[in-house]
Design a protein around this motif. Structure first.
Motif, mmCIF file in Angstrom:
data_model
loop_
_atom_site.group_PDB
_atom_site.id
_atom_site.type_symbol
_atom_site.label_atom_id
_atom_site.label_comp_id
_atom_site.label_asym_id
_atom_site.label_seq_id
_atom_site.Cartn_x
_atom_site.Cartn_y
_atom_site.Cartn_z
ATOM 1 N N HIS A 28 0.832 -1.205 0.000
ATOM 2 C CA HIS A 28 0.000 0.000 0.000
ATOM 3 C C HIS A 28 0.869 1.259 0.000
ATOM 4 O O HIS A 28 0.628 2.197 -0.771
ATOM 5 N N ILE A 29 1.894 1.272 0.842
ATOM 6 C CA ILE A 29 2.795 2.430 0.901
ATOM 7 C C ILE A 29 3.575 2.566 -0.402
ATOM 8 O O ILE A 29 3.756 3.676 -0.918
ATOM 9 N N GLU A 30 4.031 1.454 -0.942
ATOM 10 C CA GLU A 30 4.790 1.467 -2.205
ATOM 11 C C GLU A 30 3.985 2.135 -3.312
ATOM 12 O O GLU A 30 4.494 3.004 -4.030
ATOM 13 N N ARG A 31 2.734 1.747 -3.447
ATOM 14 C CA ARG A 31 1.881 2.324 -4.489
ATOM 15 C C ARG A 31 1.726 3.838 -4.294
ATOM 16 O O ARG A 31 1.807 4.606 -5.249
ATOM 17 N N LEU A 39 9.051 7.399 -5.660
ATOM 18 C CA LEU A 39 9.943 6.738 -4.698
ATOM 19 C C LEU A 39 9.433 5.352 -4.364
ATOM 20 O O LEU A 39 8.224 5.138 -4.244
ATOM 21 N N SER A 40 10.363 4.427 -4.161
ATOM 22 C CA SER A 40 9.993 3.117 -3.617
ATOM 23 C C SER A 40 10.020 3.205 -2.091
ATOM 24 O O SER A 40 10.545 4.168 -1.523
ATOM 25 N N VAL A 41 9.481 2.205 -1.444
ATOM 26 C CA VAL A 41 9.529 2.143 0.023
ATOM 27 C C VAL A 41 10.979 2.120 0.498
ATOM 28 O O VAL A 41 11.339 2.806 1.453
ATOM 29 N N THR A 120 2.549 11.497 2.659
ATOM 30 C CA THR A 120 2.026 10.409 1.832
ATOM 31 C C THR A 120 2.296 9.071 2.497
ATOM 32 O O THR A 120 1.409 8.210 2.579
ATOM 33 N N ASN A 121 3.521 8.887 2.980
ATOM 34 C CA ASN A 121 3.892 7.661 3.672
ATOM 35 C C ASN A 121 3.013 7.452 4.908
ATOM 36 O O ASN A 121 2.471 6.362 5.120
ATOM 37 N N ASP A 122 2.868 8.500 5.707
ATOM 38 C CA ASP A 122 2.100 8.387 6.951
ATOM 39 C C ASP A 122 0.626 8.085 6.679
ATOM 40 O O ASP A 122 0.017 7.255 7.354
ATOM 41 N N THR A 123 0.064 8.756 5.685
ATOM 42 C CA THR A 123 -1.338 8.512 5.325
ATOM 43 C C THR A 123 -1.532 7.091 4.816
ATOM 44 O O THR A 123 -2.478 6.402 5.219
#
Length: 155
Positions: A28-31, A39-41, A120-123
């Motif tokens: 989910h974060i990767e997408r 960016l990738s995770v 974005t990462n946190d959300t």
């Protein structure tokens, strides 16, 4: 089935649930990071780890410490650093006190991208955890993650 067999089965089921939760969160974060910031995770994690360095004693990480922090092999970390350096997001330089040591620092462009990507990462993390909490097999793990000192910072 002995008590040991059932304990191993429970342990195995717990590990499978943890692995499933991790995979879902990372996907989910990767997408979200790819779509919003290119960016990738792993790239995000590397920028994040390196952005936390400081100039004092022990403040800069050597490559093996960076590799441990982002859970990659040293060779994979070196390739990742090279890719981000090619994009102008990182720079490498020799250690002043030990010429064998190479440090990596996030560039201003890398810090800017990291700052833009952090929400974005946190959300995406919150969304993935909320979705996983609906699964009875994962709800206890989600609760454990949310209740750790690092996991309840925005709640």
């Amino acid at each position: 089935m002995t008590a040991t067999d059932s304990a191993l089965t429970a342990l195995s089921q717990g590990w499978c649930a943890l692995s499933l939760l991790h995979g879902r969160i990372e996907t989910h974060i990767e997408r979200a990071l790819q779509a919003g910031h290119g960016l990738s995770v792993r790239e995000y994690s590397l920028l994040d780890v390196l952005s936390r360095q400081h100039s004092g004693p022990g403040g800069h990480l050597r490559m093996h410490q960076v590799a441990d922090s982002v859970v990659l092999s040293q060779s994979a970390t070196t390739r990742l650093v090279s890719r981000l350096e090619d994009r102008g997001l990182l720079s490498r330089y020799l250690c002043d006190t030990d010429r064998r040591g190479i440090y990596t620092e996030v560039s201003p462009a890398g810090l800017e991208l990291l700052a833009a990507a952090r929400p974005t990462n946190d959300t995406a993390l919150r969304e993935a955890l909320d979705e996983a909490a609906l699964n009875p097999e994962l709800s206890l793990l989600v609760a454990a993650v949310k209740n750790t000192p690092a996991g309840n910072q925005g709640d």
